[in-house]
Design an enzyme around this catalytic site. Structure first.
Site, PDB file in Angstrom:
ATOM      1  CG  HIS A 192      -2.065   0.934   1.106  1.00 64.40           C
ATOM      2  ND1 HIS A 192      -1.959   2.266   1.383  1.00 64.40           N
ATOM      3  CD2 HIS A 192      -3.332   0.712   0.692  1.00 64.40           C
ATOM      4  CE1 HIS A 192      -3.131   2.844   1.146  1.00 64.40           C
ATOM      5  NE2 HIS A 192      -3.980   1.929   0.725  1.00 64.40           N
ATOM      6  CG  ASP A 224      -8.691  -4.042  -2.927  1.00 64.79           C
ATOM      7  OD1 ASP A 224      -9.873  -3.914  -2.557  1.00 64.79           O
ATOM      8  OD2 ASP A 224      -8.088  -3.202  -3.604  1.00 64.79           O
TER       9      ASP A 224
HETATM   10  N1  ACO Z   1       4.233  -7.729  -4.830  1.00 61.68           N
HETATM   11  C1  ACO Z   1       5.569  -7.716  -5.041  1.00 61.68           C
HETATM   12  N2  ACO Z   1       6.349  -6.610  -4.901  1.00 61.68           N
HETATM   13  C2  ACO Z   1       5.750  -5.469  -4.570  1.00 61.68           C
HETATM   14  C3  ACO Z   1       4.361  -5.394  -4.348  1.00 61.68           C
HETATM   15  C4  ACO Z   1       3.599  -6.581  -4.502  1.00 61.68           C
HETATM   16  N3  ACO Z   1       2.285  -6.571  -4.306  1.00 61.68           N
HETATM   17  N4  ACO Z   1       4.025  -4.126  -4.039  1.00 61.68           N
HETATM   18  C5  ACO Z   1       5.161  -3.418  -4.046  1.00 61.68           C
HETATM   19  N5  ACO Z   1       6.202  -4.226  -4.378  1.00 61.68           N
HETATM   20  C6  ACO Z   1       7.620  -3.826  -4.442  1.00 61.68           C
HETATM   21  C7  ACO Z   1       7.911  -3.069  -5.731  1.00 61.68           C
HETATM   22  O1  ACO Z   1       8.339  -3.918  -6.772  1.00 61.68           O
HETATM   23  C8  ACO Z   1       8.976  -2.106  -5.287  1.00 61.68           C
HETATM   24  O2  ACO Z   1      10.184  -2.783  -5.265  1.00 61.68           O
HETATM   25  P1  ACO Z   1      11.570  -1.976  -5.554  1.00 61.68           P
HETATM   26  O3  ACO Z   1      11.676  -0.944  -4.480  1.00 61.68           O
HETATM   27  O4  ACO Z   1      12.612  -3.043  -5.488  1.00 61.68           O
HETATM   28  O5  ACO Z   1      11.413  -1.363  -6.917  1.00 61.68           O
HETATM   29  C9  ACO Z   1       8.609  -1.788  -3.834  1.00 61.68           C
HETATM   30  O6  ACO Z   1       7.848  -2.920  -3.383  1.00 61.68           O
HETATM   31  C10 ACO Z   1       7.766  -0.536  -3.687  1.00 61.68           C
HETATM   32  O7  ACO Z   1       6.675  -0.625  -4.583  1.00 61.68           O
HETATM   33  P2  ACO Z   1       6.060   0.617  -5.304  1.00 61.68           P
HETATM   34  O8  ACO Z   1       5.162   0.146  -6.400  1.00 61.68           O
HETATM   35  O9  ACO Z   1       7.119   1.620  -5.650  1.00 61.68           O
HETATM   36  O10 ACO Z   1       5.263   1.240  -4.088  1.00 61.68           O
HETATM   37  P3  ACO Z   1       3.972   2.055  -4.185  1.00 61.68           P
HETATM   38  O11 ACO Z   1       3.763   2.698  -2.881  1.00 61.68           O
HETATM   39  O12 ACO Z   1       4.000   2.909  -5.377  1.00 61.68           O
HETATM   40  O13 ACO Z   1       2.925   0.863  -4.474  1.00 61.68           O
HETATM   41  C11 ACO Z   1       1.000  -0.406  -4.649  1.00 61.68           C
HETATM   42  C12 ACO Z   1       1.766   0.637  -3.834  1.00 61.68           C
HETATM   43  C13 ACO Z   1       0.751   0.143  -6.072  1.00 61.68           C
HETATM   44  C14 ACO Z   1      -0.340  -0.641  -3.979  1.00 61.68           C
HETATM   45  C15 ACO Z   1       1.819  -1.724  -4.753  1.00 61.68           C
HETATM   46  O14 ACO Z   1       2.106  -2.206  -3.457  1.00 61.68           O
HETATM   47  C16 ACO Z   1       1.107  -2.801  -5.573  1.00 61.68           C
HETATM   48  O15 ACO Z   1       1.217  -2.798  -6.793  1.00 61.68           O
HETATM   49  N6  ACO Z   1       0.346  -3.737  -4.906  1.00 61.68           N
HETATM   50  C17 ACO Z   1      -0.420  -4.740  -5.604  1.00 61.68           C
HETATM   51  C18 ACO Z   1      -1.721  -4.140  -6.124  1.00 61.68           C
HETATM   52  C19 ACO Z   1      -2.710  -3.865  -5.002  1.00 61.68           C
HETATM   53  O16 ACO Z   1      -2.964  -4.701  -4.152  1.00 61.68           O
HETATM   54  N7  ACO Z   1      -3.308  -2.660  -5.056  1.00 61.68           N
HETATM   55  C20 ACO Z   1      -4.342  -2.249  -4.104  1.00 61.68           C
HETATM   56  C21 ACO Z   1      -3.817  -1.191  -3.194  1.00 61.68           C
HETATM   57  S1  ACO Z   1      -5.006  -0.758  -1.984  1.00 61.68           S
HETATM   58  C22 ACO Z   1      -6.055   0.212  -2.788  1.00 61.68           C
HETATM   59  O17 ACO Z   1      -5.769   0.974  -3.666  1.00 61.68           O
HETATM   60  C23 ACO Z   1      -7.404   0.114  -2.430  1.00 61.68           C
END
Ligand code: ACO
Length: 428
Positions: free
Chosen positions: A307, A364
């Site tokens: 998140h 979610d």
């Molecule tokens: N699985 C694997 N790796 C992940 C995940 C995941 N679900 N989420 C983040 N990471 C990793 C990224 O690859 C990144 O790695 P790095 O630093 O080596 O590049 C690091 O964790 C940070 O991720 P970001 O995408 O930069 O973080 P951000 O805060 O932008 O992302 C997000 C948040 C988009 C929700 C992300 O965690 C994700 O894609 N999760 C899966 C989708 C999801 O469940 N979305 C619902 C969110 S809740 C909502 O909106 C209601």
């Protein structure tokens, strides 16, 4: 003396005021940086940028705190109803009994939609995703209520537009589901409460009247409350930015629906269940999927994990996990996906990659499992999220209008070609 931070650039020092929120959270007011230094600030994805000040929702991602108008999400989910939370978010206080009755009665007057909406609905292919249908139907409200197009007209007109969208949203949501199934639509039944009416429109068939089940109605109320607002997330920021152009409430909320649809935001609930189903089909090989999620060269992410603001736990996910156990047990539903989700969560929470990156289950991760047990198909999960988020979008749009916020218009750093001369097509 008020607190400030200073920025030194080109031998010049400028003082930047520190703004403190009511929960003592601090920010630097950077609005003067450009006029004083010529610099803009750059923060892709707005990871560290506050876009506004707001009285609606307080969130502390490190401590896992979420409060609406000062009330904790735990208390609201346990004691309130969705319509009460709608009132709280939109009008700022918990309603008295009379205020709530009036509010619910006003919404009831507007549950019916113009018959011409059926013609619009008929034009869609049967496999159209309900989120696309929903966003278009919400925008189409402007055609039926053109007076809503001027958001500055009067407070009464804004309140009327709010009552209309709260009344008609469940009707549109249920009809988009009926459309997908090729079943006849069911008209609203205003003798029922808000959630029961929606459930009837969703699940009643001409051959079989829908029997209300308090377990289902309670679970629906809780799920909607848990999604009701989440301060400046992607879809809410979209609603506010569209509204800042003085677009009216319906197109602004329609834009929010489209933003929510994406799998990194609200679309994650559908993606989670599809991911869990495919892990089961692939022989429950959890390790394979954990490895894929950690592999930088593999686009796969563990959906429902991570998140932008919660870096410890998502308080909504805690409540939903408990509710999933409770609802499935009470309904006598056994879904192998729930066991798989729990195993996956346990393994991921102990894995160094997820620990280091502070990736926890979000709202979610378990919501789809409950929705499936209540009878909703995966393509309706994000619609249900939009339904829950509706009062938050309304409250945020209303607050932005009342505060007369300026047009939302970020800047950029240009990284393209420098000025060059046009070459004739024959010479390229
Ligand atoms: N699985 C694997 N790796 C992940 C995940 C995941 N679900 N989420 C983040 N990471 C990793 C990224 O690859 C990144 O790695 P790095 O630093 O080596 O590049 C690091 O964790 C940070 O991720 P970001 O995408 O930069 O973080 P951000 O805060 O932008 O992302 C997000 C948040 C988009 C929700 C992300 O965690 C994700 O894609 N999760 C899966 C989708 C999801 O469940 N979305 C619902 C969110 S809740 C909502 O909106 C209601």
């Amino acid at each position: 003396m008020s607190e400030s931070a200073s920025l030194n650039f080109n031998g010049k020092e400028i003082k930047l005021p520190i703004l403190t929120g009511s929960e003592n959270e601090k920010s630097i007011d950077i609005s003067k940086i450009r006029s004083e230094t010529g610099l803009i600030t750059l923060d892709k994805g707005f990871k560290n940028t506050g876009s506004t000040t707001s009285n609606i929702t307080y969130l502390d991602g490190e401590k896992g705190i979420l409060r609406h108008r000062g009330y904790s999400i735990e208390e609201l989910a346990a004691k309130s109803t969705f319509t009460e939370v709608c009132y709280l978010l939109i009008y700022g206080e918990l309603p008295t009994k009379i205020e709530l009755d009036n509010f619910e009665n006003t919404i009831r007057i507007h549950t019916l939609v113009h018959e011409d909406f059926k013609i619009i609905l008929e034009g869609y292919p049967s496999k159209a995703h309900p989120m696309g249908i929903l966003s278009s139907l919400i925008t189409s409200l402007t055609a039926f209520y053109p007076e809503s197009l001027d958001p500055n007209r009067s407070k009464e007109l804004v309140d009327l537009s709010i009552a209309r969208i709260l009344g008609k949203f469940p009707t549109f949501a249920a009809w988009s589901f009926k459309k997908r199934n090729g079943h006849p639509i069911i008209y609203p039944d205003n003798s029922l409460d808000y959630c029961s009416n929606f459930l009837k429109m969703m699940f009643e068939l001409p051959s079989e009247s829908y029997v209300q089940n308090p377990v289902i109605t309670d679970a629906l109320n809780k799920l909607l409350i848990l999604h009701a607002d989440h301060e400046q997330n992607c879809s809410t920021s979209t609603v506010r930015i569209v509204g800042s152009a003085q677009s009216s409430i319906y197109p602004s909320i329609s834009a929010g629906i489209n933003a929510l649809w994406g799998p990194l935001h609200g679309g994650a609930n559908q993606a989670v269940i599809e991911m869990l189903d495919s892990i089961i089909r692939d022989g429950n090989n959890i390790d394979k999927y954990i490895k894929k999620a950690k592999d930088k060269n593999d686009p796969f992410r563990l959906m429902g994990f991570g998140h932008r603001v919660y870096k410890n736990f998502d308080p909504r996910a805690k409540i939903i996990k408990k509710a999933a156990d409770n609802v499935l047990e009470k309904l006598g539903v056994s879904d192998p996906v729930l066991d798989l989700a729990k195993q996956l969560e346990k393994i991921a929470l102990e894995d160094q990659y997820f620990v280091d990156k502070k990736l926890y289950p979000n709202v979610d991760f378990y919501s789809g499992i409950i929705y499936r047990a209540l009878g909703f198909p995966p393509e309706m999960f994000t619609v249900m999220f939009a339904f829950g988020r509706l009062p938050g979008w309304i409250a945020q749009w209303k607050e932005m209008r009342e505060n007369k916020e300026p047009l939302g218009r970020p800047r950029q750093i240009y990284t393209g070609e420098k000025k060059r001369s046009y070459t004739d097509i024959a010479k390229r």
